[in-house]
Scaffold this motif. Sequence first.
Motif, PDB file in Angstrom:
ATOM      1  N   GLU A   1       0.824  -1.208   0.000  1.00  0.00           N
ATOM      2  CA  GLU A   1       0.000   0.000   0.000  1.00  0.00           C
ATOM      3  C   GLU A   1       0.857   1.257   0.000  1.00  0.00           C
ATOM      4  O   GLU A   1       0.543   2.248  -0.662  1.00  0.00           O
ATOM      5  CB  GLU A   1      -0.915  -0.010   1.227  1.00  0.00           C
ATOM      6  CG  GLU A   1      -2.038   1.012   1.172  1.00  0.00           C
ATOM      7  CD  GLU A   1      -3.051   0.680   0.096  1.00  0.00           C
ATOM      8  OE1 GLU A   1      -3.453   1.620  -0.621  1.00  0.00           O
ATOM      9  OE2 GLU A   1      -3.441  -0.480  -0.033  1.00  0.00           O
ATOM     10  N   ASP A   2       1.967   1.239   0.719  1.00  0.00           N
ATOM     11  CA  ASP A   2       2.849   2.409   0.756  1.00  0.00           C
ATOM     12  C   ASP A   2       3.456   2.685  -0.619  1.00  0.00           C
ATOM     13  O   ASP A   2       3.499   3.833  -1.069  1.00  0.00           O
ATOM     14  CB  ASP A   2       3.974   2.186   1.775  1.00  0.00           C
ATOM     15  CG  ASP A   2       3.485   2.300   3.211  1.00  0.00           C
ATOM     16  OD1 ASP A   2       2.372   2.819   3.406  1.00  0.00           O
ATOM     17  OD2 ASP A   2       4.209   1.860   4.116  1.00  0.00           O
ATOM     18  N   GLU A   3       3.946   1.634  -1.284  1.00  0.00           N
ATOM     19  CA  GLU A   3       4.548   1.816  -2.598  1.00  0.00           C
ATOM     20  C   GLU A   3       3.515   2.281  -3.611  1.00  0.00           C
ATOM     21  O   GLU A   3       3.784   3.168  -4.426  1.00  0.00           O
ATOM     22  CB  GLU A   3       5.191   0.513  -3.075  1.00  0.00           C
ATOM     23  CG  GLU A   3       5.906   0.647  -4.409  1.00  0.00           C
ATOM     24  CD  GLU A   3       6.543  -0.643  -4.886  1.00  0.00           C
ATOM     25  OE1 GLU A   3       7.436  -0.582  -5.757  1.00  0.00           O
ATOM     26  OE2 GLU A   3       6.152  -1.737  -4.390  1.00  0.00           O
ATOM     27  N   LEU A   4       2.332   1.713  -3.542  1.00  0.00           N
ATOM     28  CA  LEU A   4       1.287   2.090  -4.486  1.00  0.00           C
ATOM     29  C   LEU A   4       0.878   3.547  -4.289  1.00  0.00           C
ATOM     30  O   LEU A   4       0.685   4.284  -5.255  1.00  0.00           O
ATOM     31  CB  LEU A   4       0.079   1.173  -4.324  1.00  0.00           C
ATOM     32  CG  LEU A   4      -0.978   1.252  -5.425  1.00  0.00           C
ATOM     33  CD1 LEU A   4      -0.409   0.769  -6.755  1.00  0.00           C
ATOM     34  CD2 LEU A   4      -2.200   0.439  -5.053  1.00  0.00           C
ATOM     35  N   ALA A   5       0.772   3.966  -3.037  1.00  0.00           N
ATOM     36  CA  ALA A   5       0.404   5.359  -2.765  1.00  0.00           C
ATOM     37  C   ALA A   5       1.481   6.312  -3.260  1.00  0.00           C
ATOM     38  O   ALA A   5       1.180   7.368  -3.839  1.00  0.00           O
ATOM     39  CB  ALA A   5       0.177   5.547  -1.269  1.00  0.00           C
TER      40      ALA A   5
END
Length: 334
Positions: A206-210
């Motif tokens: 989720e962090d990388e996607l955000a």
Amino acid sequence: KPSGKVYEQFNAVAWRASPYRNPVIGWMSDLEALELADLRDWYRRWYSPNNAVLVVAGDVDPKEVLRLARRYFGPLEGDPIRAPKPRREPEQSGVNRILVKAPARQPYLIMGFKTPVLNGAEKDWEPYALEMLEAILAGGDSGRLPSNLVRGAKVAASADADYSAYTRLPGMLVLDAVPTPDNGMPDLERALLAEIEKLKTELVSEDELARVRAQVVASKIFERDSVHYQALQIGLLETIGLDCVRTFAYWKPELLASDYLLNTQNGAYEPARLVELAPEPLRFNGRQYGAKRYRLEVGAETRIDLWYDEDDSWQALQTEVANGRKLNYLRREG
């Protein structure tokens, strides 16, 4: 240029029916057999007023522009334009390989995967997902290819990915890389394929996607800095049969609300929900900014807040992931 020669041969093998298999100006045998009559026929066939797009961008009066366009271009007579015959690329049944031998200082590897584009994609969200994929792989120094292959495993001296959603015919996601002196082409190929396999079997965090999503949206906003580039994009989209609004509205409510983004909690694609919020000042570094505010929600834990003020010529983008807030960028023209 060795890399250009490799790319030329790469396209000739990758495509079977698509005109993309040919160089832009043709092969050398085409140029050697070219006659003045051929050039004249080509010009008459395509360079006609009824096959042109005129783009005027900037602080102009639309009515005056239209009046001048009718005055200077209206009297020009058009020519019959024969639409190109459709060429459907046959389904590929296996991997195509080619080894190009040419004088060069370093080996060079190109790898391509055929992809849909905005013009003709069966699923509207796919080109946008592919833009996200390109950014995950090679979006700056934090992209997976430079991070894992160049600085991490050190199997590549350079590694990049490229994809364009704005072409007339289906295109490709292209990976290219140069191996380090201590590693050969087989090592480099395995490393590239491992990154692709990881995308197929492991969900993006989720962090990388955000981070990547904010990066992609920010790049679309920064594209508006240049009036020349805005005009170029409008003309490009119109010539390939797309509404020019689709690129400038990429991050706006009317388009974001219909995008499908990856929810990494369950691996499913869900519609992103975007709502206009009540105006609220943005405070940053002791200063206060006020503007329109929108919120894009993806899944239960990810949201992107966007502030935009056309009159004041500045934009801000903020993401919140699992209650962790970070200001991605704030800029003001002038």
